[in-house]
Design a protein around this motif. Structure first.
Motif, short mmCIF file in Angstrom:
data_model
loop_
_atom_site.label_atom_id
_atom_site.label_comp_id
_atom_site.label_asym_id
_atom_site.label_seq_id
_atom_site.Cartn_x
_atom_site.Cartn_y
_atom_site.Cartn_z
N ALA A 13 40.49 36.59 44.48
CA ALA A 13 39.32 35.71 44.53
C ALA A 13 38.06 36.56 44.40
O ALA A 13 37.73 37.02 43.32
CB ALA A 13 39.33 34.89 45.82
N TYR A 14 37.37 36.78 45.51
CA TYR A 14 36.07 37.48 45.47
C TYR A 14 36.11 38.84 46.16
O TYR A 14 35.07 39.37 46.53
CB TYR A 14 34.99 36.58 46.05
N GLY A 15 37.31 39.40 46.31
CA GLY A 15 37.44 40.76 46.83
C GLY A 15 37.39 40.84 48.35
O GLY A 15 37.31 39.84 49.04
N PRO A 16 37.45 42.07 48.86
CA PRO A 16 37.50 42.28 50.30
C PRO A 16 36.19 41.94 50.99
O PRO A 16 35.14 41.83 50.35
CB PRO A 16 37.81 43.78 50.43
N ALA A 17 36.27 41.77 52.29
CA ALA A 17 35.08 41.50 53.09
C ALA A 17 34.03 42.56 52.82
O ALA A 17 34.36 43.74 52.63
CB ALA A 17 35.44 41.47 54.58
N GLY A 18 32.77 42.15 52.77
CA GLY A 18 31.69 43.08 52.49
C GLY A 18 31.48 43.34 51.02
O GLY A 18 30.71 44.20 50.63
N GLY A 19 32.16 42.55 50.17
CA GLY A 19 32.08 42.76 48.73
C GLY A 19 30.83 42.21 48.07
O GLY A 19 30.70 42.29 46.86
#
Length: 124
Positions: free
Chosen positions: A99-105
């Motif tokens: 989806a939109y990558g890891p947290a903090g992305g």
């Protein structure tokens, strides 16, 4: 824009931990043309957060479908829509890496597992 005869879907609140791999479930199998990885797709969709169950996006809420090249979308859609037939409704449970990558992305949905209900209205 193509009109759908279906109504806006509702998502049952998931239980248990979010899956680590893409989950594809056909809610309704269509009988029209099949989407390919290279297709331009016309869809109605609903997106909710796996953890909160909160809606974060919906073409239904805007009142019109969207039309775009599948290759321009998140990886979970690129993997989860090909093989779907026009007239069908499919649920995708998409982990952060697809989806939109890891947290903090940098994206508001980074780090989240997302659930999409997608109605395929047309393919080109």
């Amino acid at each position: 824009m193509t009109e759908s005869r279906k109504t806006k879907p509702e998502v049952e609140a998931p239980t248990g931990p979010a899956p680590e791999t893409l989950e594809i479930t056909d809610v309704e199998v269509g009988d029209g043309p099949e989407a390919q990885a290279s297709s331009i797709v016309d869809v109605h969709y609903l997106g909710v957060s796996y953890d909160s169950g909160e809606e974060f996006d919906s073409s239904w809420s805007r009142g019109e479908s969207i039309n775009f090249p599948l290759r321009n979308l998140i990886a979970g859609w690129q993997e989860g829509i090909p093989g779907m037939r026009v007239g069908g409704r499919r649920q995708l449970v998409v982990p952060p890496n697809l989806a939109y990558g890891p947290a903090g992305g940098g994206h508001p949905l980074s780090g989240q597992t997302l659930i999409f209900i997608i109605d395929l209205l047309g393919v080109q």
